[in-house]
Design a protein around this motif. Structure first.
Motif, PDB file in Angstrom:
ATOM      1  N   UNK A 141       0.832  -1.200   0.000  1.00  0.00           N
ATOM      2  CA  UNK A 141       0.000   0.000   0.000  1.00  0.00           C
ATOM      3  C   UNK A 141       0.869   1.255   0.000  1.00  0.00           C
ATOM      4  N   UNK A 142       1.925   1.228   0.808  1.00  0.00           N
ATOM      5  CA  UNK A 142       2.818   2.375   0.891  1.00  0.00           C
ATOM      6  C   UNK A 142       3.472   2.693  -0.441  1.00  0.00           C
ATOM      7  N   UNK A 143       3.948   1.670  -1.138  1.00  0.00           N
ATOM      8  CA  UNK A 143       4.594   1.883  -2.433  1.00  0.00           C
ATOM      9  C   UNK A 143       3.599   2.449  -3.446  1.00  0.00           C
ATOM     10  N   UNK A 144       2.406   1.883  -3.468  1.00  0.00           N
ATOM     11  CA  UNK A 144       1.365   2.357  -4.393  1.00  0.00           C
ATOM     12  C   UNK A 144       1.034   3.823  -4.138  1.00  0.00           C
ATOM     13  N   UNK A 145       0.792   4.172  -2.897  1.00  0.00           N
ATOM     14  CA  UNK A 145       0.383   5.539  -2.557  1.00  0.00           C
ATOM     15  C   UNK A 145       1.527   6.516  -2.777  1.00  0.00           C
ATOM     16  N   UNK A 146       2.732   6.151  -2.352  1.00  0.00           N
ATOM     17  CA  UNK A 146       3.870   7.061  -2.489  1.00  0.00           C
ATOM     18  C   UNK A 146       4.173   7.344  -3.960  1.00  0.00           C
ATOM     19  N   UNK A 147       4.221   6.312  -4.790  1.00  0.00           N
ATOM     20  CA  UNK A 147       4.563   6.500  -6.202  1.00  0.00           C
ATOM     21  C   UNK A 147       3.518   7.354  -6.899  1.00  0.00           C
ATOM     22  N   UNK A 148       2.230   7.026  -6.716  1.00  0.00           N
ATOM     23  CA  UNK A 148       1.194   7.805  -7.385  1.00  0.00           C
ATOM     24  C   UNK A 148       1.146   9.242  -6.865  1.00  0.00           C
ATOM     25  N   UNK A 149       1.361   9.419  -5.571  1.00  0.00           N
ATOM     26  CA  UNK A 149       1.360  10.778  -5.011  1.00  0.00           C
ATOM     27  C   UNK A 149       2.553  11.568  -5.518  1.00  0.00           C
ATOM     28  N   UNK A 150       3.716  10.926  -5.579  1.00  0.00           N
ATOM     29  CA  UNK A 150       4.920  11.599  -6.083  1.00  0.00           C
ATOM     30  C   UNK A 150       4.714  12.040  -7.528  1.00  0.00           C
ATOM     31  N   UNK A 151       4.132  11.170  -8.330  1.00  0.00           N
ATOM     32  CA  UNK A 151       3.859  11.517  -9.738  1.00  0.00           C
ATOM     33  C   UNK A 151       2.870  12.680  -9.808  1.00  0.00           C
ATOM     34  N   UNK A 152       1.809  12.614  -9.017  1.00  0.00           N
ATOM     35  CA  UNK A 152       0.798  13.678  -9.043  1.00  0.00           C
ATOM     36  C   UNK A 152       1.392  15.023  -8.636  1.00  0.00           C
ATOM     37  N   UNK A 153       2.182  15.035  -7.567  1.00  0.00           N
ATOM     38  CA  UNK A 153       2.802  16.288  -7.128  1.00  0.00           C
ATOM     39  C   UNK A 153       3.806  16.802  -8.161  1.00  0.00           C
ATOM     40  N   UNK A 154       4.537  15.900  -8.787  1.00  0.00           N
ATOM     41  CA  UNK A 154       5.522  16.300  -9.799  1.00  0.00           C
ATOM     42  C   UNK A 154       4.836  16.919 -11.015  1.00  0.00           C
ATOM     43  N   UNK A 155       3.731  16.312 -11.444  1.00  0.00           N
ATOM     44  CA  UNK A 155       2.974  16.851 -12.575  1.00  0.00           C
ATOM     45  C   UNK A 155       2.412  18.229 -12.238  1.00  0.00           C
ATOM     46  N   UNK A 156       1.870  18.364 -11.048  1.00  0.00           N
ATOM     47  CA  UNK A 156       1.340  19.661 -10.625  1.00  0.00           C
ATOM     48  C   UNK A 156       2.437  20.720 -10.570  1.00  0.00           C
ATOM     49  N   UNK A 157       3.607  20.324 -10.096  1.00  0.00           N
ATOM     50  CA  UNK A 157       4.735  21.257 -10.015  1.00  0.00           C
ATOM     51  C   UNK A 157       5.174  21.707 -11.398  1.00  0.00           C
TER      52      UNK A 157
END
Length: 442
Positions: free
Chosen positions: A394-410
């Motif tokens: 769960x941690x890997x799934x959430x961290x990777x998708x969140x990191x991608x989402x924040x990077x795209x927003x940035x």
């Protein structure tokens, strides 16, 4: 006519029996309906108790940020809760709880759909009641979804723009949270493996913590927080009274969070278990606070109130994965270790230059790991290995998708306010108002 004198006495003699007959009337309701009513009631009461946690997060964050950023934190908290409600209605609930034919990818991804409720004036004799009303279950589960988003808000405070943050909340509450929750609470692959998370040490709190960690890494620390020589500049919060009030609000809401997760109150066994959950939840919170209280005195020579507050919250997070099976002694130990975790993890994050304004990552992620792992200590149906596998997955799934989402927003709309706006305060830059306009900026 003389016998009429005894009529009042006869009525008085019969009165207790008449009263007993009125009190006994509910027993005429079929057992299935009684269980349905009480479980629905549990969801509704538990739901509005968990809703009180939204106020707790708002007050905690308002107290721990500087005065020039308080209004923004309050805006973020009421906005994220409202967005979570709408996204969970539009798609999250259907993804999280698919029926047997509702999996897009069996065990991994539920189908998309808008939530619907029972018809008005439901006739019990013409319907399959199930265990509780759909409306009460939906209402209860919304609160958990919003809680995960609330965890992220505090970590990223004082430097993230409002609208990019709310855009991330849409992704988190509409997709990330319900997908991973379906793996366990929706009958997905982790549930089939035997992973257990009673009320969400991992599925709610660590999920919020992993998303917060990803955001903190992409966003970077506040200006001036870390010196080149490894020094750490403290930024005291604006109002420790509000932070303390927020902690008590969260503590109160947690009784609904854990107690309502029994998901049944239609039998003597169920209602007794709910009371046991309440007692264990309270014991863990108290132990976490006391552990942080004593440890900060021993380690720093003075008690740190913010550590004590987070110690209580860490104790609550730690007991959330399994609040039913532990004895009071075991619950106390579990909560106390949660408090110890906070005291040691907060400075560790500073060494790594990960700026977590309110300490949400130690409280929700690290204490969530502890609570998820230690669930196997008291629950005979749980194993340590599967618990770790579930947490990591769960941690890997959430961290990777969140990191991608924040990077795209940035990279697209921008994630962070300008240095000048950060120095002057996000309240003025983002909202054009301040929470404390009569006081000087600090």
């Amino acid at each position: 006519m003389k016998p009429m004198k005894f009529l009042p006495l006869a009525v008085l003699a019969l009165a207790p029996q008449l009263a007993l007959a009125q009190e006994a009337a509910p027993s005429a309701v079929p057992g299935e309906q009684t269980a349905y009513i009480f479980t629905t009631f549990l969801f509704l009461v538990g739901g509005f108790l968990v809703f009180w946690m939204a106020a707790g997060f708002a007050m905690l964050e308002a107290g721990l940020v500087r005065s020039k950023n308080v209004a923004t934190q309050l805006t973020k908290n009421i906005s994220l809760f409202s967005i979570a409600v709408i996204m969970y209605y539009l798609m999250g609930y259907a993804i999280m709880y698919p029926d047997d034919d509702g999996w897009m990818i069996k065990g991994l991804l539920g189908s998309f759909g808008v939530t619907s409720l029972e018809p008005v004036g439901l006739a019990p004799e013409a319907a399959d009641l199930g265990y509780a009303s759909a409306g009460s279950d939906f209402f209860f589960q919304i609160m958990f979804c919003a809680t995960a988003a609330s965890v992220v808000s505090g970590t990223l405070a004082e430097r993230i723009k409002l609208w990019p943050f709310l855009a991330f909340v849409v992704v988190l509450t509409g997709l990330i949270y319900p997908i991973q929750a379906s793996w366990v609470w929706g009958g997905g692959w982790l549930s089939e493996m035997g992973f257990s998370d009673f009320a969400g040490s991992t599925l709610v709190h660590a999920v919020g913590g992993f998303a917060a960690l990803a955001g903190a890494i992409v966003l970077g620390p506040r200006i001036g927080k870390y010196g080149k020589n490894g020094s750490v500049q403290p930024f005291p919060g604006s109002n420790l009274a509000l932070a303390t009030l927020g902690t008590f609000c969260l503590w109160l809401g947690w009784f609904g969070f854990n107690g309502g997760s029994q998901l049944a109150m239609g039998t003597v066994s169920d209602v007794t278990d709910v009371s046991r959950i309440f007692a264990n939840t309270n014991a863990a919170a108290a132990a976490g606070a006391v552990a942080a209280l004593v440890l900060t005195q021993l380690r720093y020579g003075k008690v740190d109130l913010t550590m004590v507050l987070n110690g209580a919250l860490a104790g609550l997070v730690a007991i959330t994965a399994e609040p039913l099976y532990p004895s009071l002694t075991e619950a106390t130990l579990i909560g106390a270790i949660g408090g110890v975790i906070v005291v040691f993890t907060v400075p560790l994050l500073d060494k790594l230059k990960i700026d977590d304004v309110v300490g949400a990552i130690p409280v929700h992620l690290v204490a969530g790991l502890w609570g998820t792992f230690v669930a196997a200590w008291s629950n005979p149906d749980v194993t340590y290995g599967v618990q770790l596998l579930g947490f990591v997955s769960i941690g890997a799934f959430v961290f990777v998708l969140s990191f991608v989402a924040f990077t795209v927003l940035k990279a697209t709309i921008g994630l962070r306010v300008s240095p000048e706006e950060e120095a002057n305060g996000i309240d003025v830059a983002e909202l054009g108002l301040e929470a404390y306009p009569e006081f000087a900026k600090g």
